[in-house]
Enzyme design. Structure first.
Site, PDB file in Angstrom:
ATOM      1  N   PRO A   1     -52.649  38.076  -2.818  1.00  0.00           N
ATOM      2  CA  PRO A   1     -51.889  36.985  -3.445  1.00  0.00           C
ATOM      3  C   PRO A   1     -50.667  36.692  -2.572  1.00  0.00           C
ATOM      4  O   PRO A   1     -49.619  37.310  -2.723  1.00  0.00           O
ATOM      5  CB  PRO A   1     -51.513  37.554  -4.817  1.00  0.00           C
TER       6      PRO A   1
ATOM      7  N   ASP B   1     -47.218  39.548   0.797  1.00  0.00           N
ATOM      8  CA  ASP B   1     -48.144  39.961  -0.269  1.00  0.00           C
ATOM      9  C   ASP B   1     -47.331  40.140  -1.553  1.00  0.00           C
ATOM     10  O   ASP B   1     -46.499  41.052  -1.660  1.00  0.00           O
ATOM     11  CB  ASP B   1     -48.804  41.284   0.156  1.00  0.00           C
ATOM     12  N   HIS B   2     -47.568  39.299  -2.529  1.00  0.00           N
ATOM     13  CA  HIS B   2     -46.739  39.286  -3.737  1.00  0.00           C
ATOM     14  C   HIS B   2     -46.913  40.545  -4.573  1.00  0.00           C
ATOM     15  O   HIS B   2     -46.113  40.834  -5.451  1.00  0.00           O
ATOM     16  CB  HIS B   2     -47.064  38.036  -4.578  1.00  0.00           C
ATOM     17  N   ARG B   3     -47.952  41.326  -4.308  1.00  0.00           N
ATOM     18  CA  ARG B   3     -48.114  42.580  -5.056  1.00  0.00           C
ATOM     19  C   ARG B   3     -47.022  43.571  -4.675  1.00  0.00           C
ATOM     20  O   ARG B   3     -46.712  44.489  -5.423  1.00  0.00           O
ATOM     21  CB  ARG B   3     -49.495  43.195  -4.754  1.00  0.00           C
TER      22      ARG B   3
END
Ligand code: CAO
Length: 574
Positions: free
Chosen positions: A371, A546-548
């Site tokens: 994401p 990476d939004h995680r």
């Protein structure tokens, strides 16, 4: 004025009650002469009925499942609507239609008195000669049932399966894919299976020499489904002796596989496959129109259907395999479009380079699994660039190394990663691995595609060393001399397109890294300094994260800090 032409099923030999399996056009469609309108499929052959004229389909007289014979009305075409006078009378068979005569051919003959091994020959296939074998459906040692297809031939006009005349074991294949055959050529030897025991020829003394479909030996005249490969067969196990050359129970219904199967309709509307492959797909519940073909002219092979099913099954299984992935339904993607581009103009087909194939697969995975969000920032590098130019001028005189903007970017990124350690991490299941080393990858544009050499321990190197090493690695990348170790172990990647141009872009994170910095060409911009607009050299930055691991606030903090460093590298000492 309308000029309605009736299209009828042309002479298809002795075939009757042949089902319509596909409608390739609908009312209102414009067709060209010879375009296929519908597909018929008997047990043994797939046949398309072409339009005899160019025009517009005004009525379809058939639906899928209807059974047709010679003379059945297929459709009405208004040839005037295409601005063209009818080129052929209604119901005309296509010009290319072979005029095979129904023949009482005996394609199978026993080779020896033992009569347990029979030769499977090409039956009477009309005027066709030099018909290529396009697929072998069995191999030596395979057990086959009577009527199982052994191989597929394909002429310009039709696809034909050659069935085994008997149940038994394939003991020899006399042909290979690509061989060209004509009537009478021996294709294979099959050892007759008696009483369900493959190859047990005991008691089978008779010569099997003439054609009869397994299912309908007594209905020869009325059962044309024996089709192309009319063959001799004992009606039941052990009954071979009942069949002799010349027996009245012989059949050789001859489809005059008269209709073209234009390969170019594969891409759009209909599938191009042999009857056996169609049957195989039907048995698996596969819509064959969705299966991309890898065979000649885009033909769908049995292996294509298998691969398609495998793809669907593994896609469906994927969410279950991924831990903590919730109840997602997987990527139920459409198959890749298969288009015959040559229909629209001249083309040149080149294989993808190995690097493109490898990087493509990685990029695709990273694109769908991460994401990712891209954050933009502008760095004022007026002073840094002035410094770089000045140092390079001095060094040039002294014959020293050249400083690059990339070297400063590496230095600044390392410093920002030290301040924000999440940028130097990787996801490993439920853990975040935080690295204490600082290896920086940089994208290098090479004639074979994108490569990412890695500068190891960049935190311990000065900008001259970084400039020299990146220059050397980029050169090796372009010359194809990078070793695997030169491309491994990166923590963070910089993709600098500044030498080429551009304003901003959204680079794809290079997993298992969690962020990548894209850099474009610096440009002089008017910047408001509180009192006036001042000309400043602005470097556009594009950070994908990476939004995680990295949320928007953290990504923006990193970007702001990076821009401050590039604006004044003295900050890196603080
Ligand atoms: N703004 C303005 N000018 C820039 C610049 C920037 N951001 N970055 C480089 N330049 C200038 C350089 O100063 C150099 O000019 P001089 O010769 O006058 O000094 C010129 O552009 C050429 O630089 P370069 O790009 O060849 O060299 P580099 O060291 O800056 O970059 C490398 C090396 C390997 C990063 C680069 O050659 C390259 O391959 N870039 C492409 C990366 C890529 O393909 N990314 C896409 C990945 S995603 O698809």
């Amino acid at each position: 004025m309308a000029n309605i032409v009736e299209v009828k099923v042309p002479d298809i030999g002795d075939f009757k009650d042949v089902p319509v399996i596909e409608l390739l056009v609908k009312v209102g469609d414009t067709v060209k002469a010879e375009d296929s309108l519908v597909t018929l499929e008997s047990d043994k052959a797939t046949m398309d009925v072409p339009s005899p004229v160019s025009g517009v389909v005004t009525e379809l007289k058939l639906k899928i499942g209807d059974k047709v014979a010679e003379g059945s009305l297929v459709a009405l075409i208004d040839s005037a609507a295409a601005g063209q006078v009818a080129a052929a009378p209604a119901a005309a068979a296509p010009a290319a239609a072979p005029s095979a005569q129904p023949a009482a051919a005996a394609p199978v003959a026993a080779p020896a008195a033992a009569a347990t091994v029979i030769e499977v020959k090409v039956p009477d296939i009309g005027d066709f000669k030099d018909v290529p074998i396009i697929e072998l459906l069995v191999k030596v040692g395979d057990t086959v049932k009577a009527e199982d297809s052994l191989m597929t031939l394909e002429s310009d006009k039709a696809t034909m399966d050659i069935p085994s005349p008997v149940s038994g074991v394939v003991t020899e294949l006399r042909v290979k894919v690509g061989d060209k055959v004509a009537e009478g050529v021996v294709l294979a030897l099959v050892r007759v299976m008696q009483s369900g025991i493959p190859g047990d020829g005991a008691g089978a003394t008779a010569v099997v020499a003439a054609a009869a479909p397994a299912a309908a030996p007594a209905a020869a005249s009325a059962a044309p489904q024996a089709a192309l490969a009319a063959a001799a067969v004992p009606a039941t196990g052990g009954a071979a002796a009942d069949f002799r050359p010349g027996d009245a129970d012989l059949i050789s219904a001859q489809p005059r596989v008269a209709m073209p199967t234009p390969a170019d309709r594969i891409s759009g509307r209909a599938a191009h496959a042999s009857p056996s492959v169609r049957r195989f797909a039907r048995e698996l519940g596969v819509d064959i129109a969705k299966v991309p073909g890898s065979g000649p002219k885009g033909r769908i092979m049995q292996s294509d259907v298998q691969a398609w099913v495998k793809g669907v099954v593994s896609a469906a299984a994927a969410p279950a395999a991924a831990p903590a992935s919730g109840s997602g339904v997987g990527l139920d993607l459409l198959p890749w479009p298969k288009i015959d581009f040559s229909k629209f103009g001249a083309i040149d087909v080149q294989p993808l380079s190995r690097i493109k194939k490898i990087s493509g697969a990685n990029l695709s995975r990273n694109w769908v699994m991460i994401p990712a969000v891209t954050y933009h920032e502008d760095a004022d590098i007026t002073d840094l660039e002035a410094f770089r130019v000045q140092v390079n001028k001095e060094n040039e005189k002294a014959g020293g190394a050249k400083l690059t903007m990339l070297a400063f970017l590496i230095k600044a990124c390392v410093k920002a990663m030290q301040k924000y350690p999440e940028f130097n991490s990787s996801i490993d299941g439920d853990n975040l691995v935080l690295k204490k080393y600082f290896n920086i990858g940089f994208a290098a544009d090479t004639p074979n595609g994108l490569m990412v050499p890695v500068i190891k321990n960049a935190d311990s190197k000065g900008v001259f060393e970084l400039a020299k090493e990146s220059g050397e690695l980029a050169k090796q990348a372009r010359e194809g001399k990078l070793k695997p170790a030169d491309m491994q172990g990166a923590c963070f990647t910089i993709s600098s397109l500044g030498g080429i141009g551009g304003t901003y872009f959204a680079p794809i994170v290079n997993a298992p890294e969690v962020a990548i910095l894209g850099v474009n060409k610096s440009a002089m911009k008017p910047v408001w300094d509180g009192k006036a607009f001042a000309p400043r050299l602005i470097l556009p930055l594009s950070l994908t994260a990476d939004h995680r691991v990295i949320d928007g606030a953290l990504a923006t903090r990193f970007n702001v800090y990076l821009a401050q460093l590039l604006a004044d590298m003295r900050r890196s000492m603080l």
